[in-house]
Design an enzyme around this catalytic site. Structure first.
Site, PDB file in Angstrom:
ATOM      1  N   LEU A  61      27.560  -3.372  40.072  1.00 15.16           N
ATOM      2  CA  LEU A  61      27.624  -2.271  39.114  1.00 15.16           C
ATOM      3  C   LEU A  61      26.359  -2.164  38.277  1.00 15.16           C
ATOM      4  O   LEU A  61      26.216  -1.208  37.505  1.00 15.16           O
ATOM      5  CB  LEU A  61      28.831  -2.459  38.182  1.00 15.16           C
ATOM      6  N   TYR A 115      14.796   8.186  39.316  1.00 11.32           N
ATOM      7  CA  TYR A 115      16.108   7.528  39.276  1.00 11.32           C
ATOM      8  C   TYR A 115      16.832   7.718  40.604  1.00 11.32           C
ATOM      9  O   TYR A 115      17.330   6.746  41.208  1.00 11.32           O
ATOM     10  CB  TYR A 115      16.940   8.084  38.124  1.00 11.32           C
ATOM     11  N   LYS A 119      18.030   4.819  43.426  1.00  9.93           N
ATOM     12  CA  LYS A 119      19.427   4.624  43.831  1.00  9.93           C
ATOM     13  C   LYS A 119      19.581   4.831  45.335  1.00  9.93           C
ATOM     14  O   LYS A 119      20.347   4.106  45.998  1.00  9.93           O
ATOM     15  CB  LYS A 119      20.333   5.580  43.054  1.00  9.93           C
ATOM     16  N   ASN A 144      29.971  11.971  36.717  1.00 13.53           N
ATOM     17  CA  ASN A 144      30.012  11.483  35.336  1.00 13.53           C
ATOM     18  C   ASN A 144      31.303  10.709  35.093  1.00 13.53           C
ATOM     19  O   ASN A 144      32.399  11.285  35.109  1.00 13.53           O
ATOM     20  CB  ASN A 144      29.929  12.656  34.360  1.00 13.53           C
ATOM     21  N   HIS A 294      70.286  11.260   0.101  1.00 15.70           N
ATOM     22  CA  HIS A 294      70.904  10.338  -0.836  1.00 15.70           C
ATOM     23  C   HIS A 294      72.416  10.302  -0.595  1.00 15.70           C
ATOM     24  O   HIS A 294      72.974  11.199   0.037  1.00 15.70           O
ATOM     25  CB  HIS A 294      70.608  10.763  -2.268  1.00 15.70           C
ATOM     26  N   PRO A 295      73.089   9.255  -1.044  1.00 12.43           N
ATOM     27  CA  PRO A 295      74.546   9.170  -0.865  1.00 12.43           C
ATOM     28  C   PRO A 295      75.255  10.434  -1.353  1.00 12.43           C
ATOM     29  O   PRO A 295      74.945  10.967  -2.428  1.00 12.43           O
ATOM     30  CB  PRO A 295      74.925   7.950  -1.705  1.00 12.43           C
ATOM     31  N   GLY A 296      76.163  10.948  -0.543  1.00 15.86           N
ATOM     32  CA  GLY A 296      76.948  12.119  -0.892  1.00 15.86           C
ATOM     33  C   GLY A 296      76.274  13.441  -0.585  1.00 15.86           C
ATOM     34  O   GLY A 296      76.916  14.497  -0.696  1.00 15.86           O
TER      35      GLY A 296
END
Length: 392
Positions: A61, A115, A119, A144, A294-296
């Site tokens: 690589l 380049y 390669k 890419n 909340h409760p109730g």
């Protein structure tokens, strides 16, 4: 012990500290049957013969793509590859077992620039090795490659866009319509490992190994999509991040977040009953939120024509009440946070939820569509009301 009985495969990775090398190393550490030998820029080419002893697979690589001196293209791409060919050939002659090689070339290898020429020369050296020594060689002319750990502001438009947009920095786009061909790093690594494990070789008409899927998009669309990822924290609207290119881009974008952006706040709407918080909206599968009571306290007291919801009490005790809007049929059920149970609202039934416990109740909520204030499909109708449309 079991790990002592596992036969190890020894592999060599050149360019082990690079973008592909780091991702490959992580995948290989997840396996118990692979021993990794690394070759990096700090290592001497003369070490290759000793590093290759006992190696049964090579991932080549390493490469140079942006040198200060163009001559480095030759030394970093062709000369290094030539040295690897000599060392691999010698190792195969010594053991009688050819050592397969994966080589990451580039689509630039078809171009007549320094380049690309370096390669292409590296490819030719490997093909000569394959022909002379019967060494299996897998040449990848990769487009890419993008994904986590790719260096931004270097040679990857995806990495640059993700890094800059995540930080609120500008991105430069010369031609929004310019096309870019992409391949995701996890797909690349998956194909590498398949070849290492002996998978059938699949090549294109020119004899190059292939990675699928590959994606084609424009630079402008790429920037738009990555900006949408950033904006989703404000809009709460998720992109289609479950598959394909968008999934891969989203994963990549997230990997570029600085640690101080690992979390973000969302609006909290509070009143005397408790709080309501929206977490996530989707383009086509509704939205997620939670509320407390909340409760109730009783919440709801409305019906829908088409909208449906799923409730999950995760703390406290809740009583759900339903009444059919035509027949008047009543239905009641109780759920608690100790016993996870989904309660669904059904179109045509008015419904509410009451905290019948002694502490705060917390409820997760999913609705199959995003709330539309102009057309909410939510009609107030307390459970104590008379039936709107009684059966005659």
């Amino acid at each position: 012990m079991l790990w002592q009985r596992i036969k190890l495969m020894k592999v060599l990775i050149t360019g082990a500290n690079g973008f592909l090398g780091q991702n490959l190393q992580l995948h290989l550490t997840e396996r118990k049957d692979v021993q990794v030998v690394c070759f990096t820029r700090s290592d001497d080419v003369a070490q290759l013969p000793s590093l290759l002893q006992g190696v049964s697979f090579v991932f080549h690589l390493a490469g140079v793509n942006r040198p200060q001196d163009p001559q480095e293209f030759v030394s970093g791409n062709f000369d290094l590859t030539q040295a690897i060919c000599h060392a691999v050939g010698a190792e195969g002659e010594s053991t009688g077992k050819p050592v397969p090689i994966v080589y990451t070339s580039s689509i630039q290898a078809s171009c007549n620039n320094p380049y690309g020429q370096s390669k292409r020369a590296a490819e030719e050296a490997l093909l000569a090795l394959a022909g002379n020594k019967q060494v299996p060689v897998h040449l990848f002319r990769l487009p890419n490659v993008f994904g986590k750990w790719c260096k931004p502001n270097y040679n990857s438009v995806v990495a640059t866009f993700c890094h800059n947009i995540a930080r609120g920095l500008p991105v430069q786009i010369n031609d929004p319509s310019a096309q870019v061909r992409l391949v995701y790093v996890d797909d690349v690594i998956e194909r590498f490992l398949q070849l290492m494990d002996g998978a059938d070789v699949a090549v294109d008409s020119d004899g190059f190994a292939q990675v699928v899927p590959q994606y084609t998009t424009s630079v402008g669309e790429l920037a738009r999509q990555i900006h949408a990822f950033k904006d989703s924290r404000t809009t709460l609207m998720s992109e289609h991040v479950g598959n394909g290119l968008v999934r891969a881009l989203y994963s990549t974008y997230m990997s570029y977040l600085p640690v101080e952006l690992f979390s973000y706040e969302v609006p909290k709407h509070a009143d005397s009953r408790g709080v309501f918080v929206e977490m996530l909206k989707t383009p086509d599968t509704g939205q997620f939120s939670y509320f407390t009571a909340h409760p109730g306290i009783t919440r709801g007291g409305h019906y829908h024509h088409s909208k449906t919801e799923k409730f999950l009490v995760i703390k406290g005790e809740a009583r759900f009440m339903f009444r059919h809007m035509q027949t008047g049929q009543m239905y009641e059920l109780v759920t608690t946070g100790e016993n996870p149970e989904i309660v669904e609202t059904v179109p045509g039934w008015t419904h509410d939820i009451t905290n019948i416990g002694t502490s705060e109740m917390v409820v997760m909520l999913w609705a199959n569509e995003i709330f539309d204030r102009i057309k909410p499909d939510t009609y107030v109708c307390p459970l104590t009301n008379t039936v709107l449309f009684p059966v005659s």
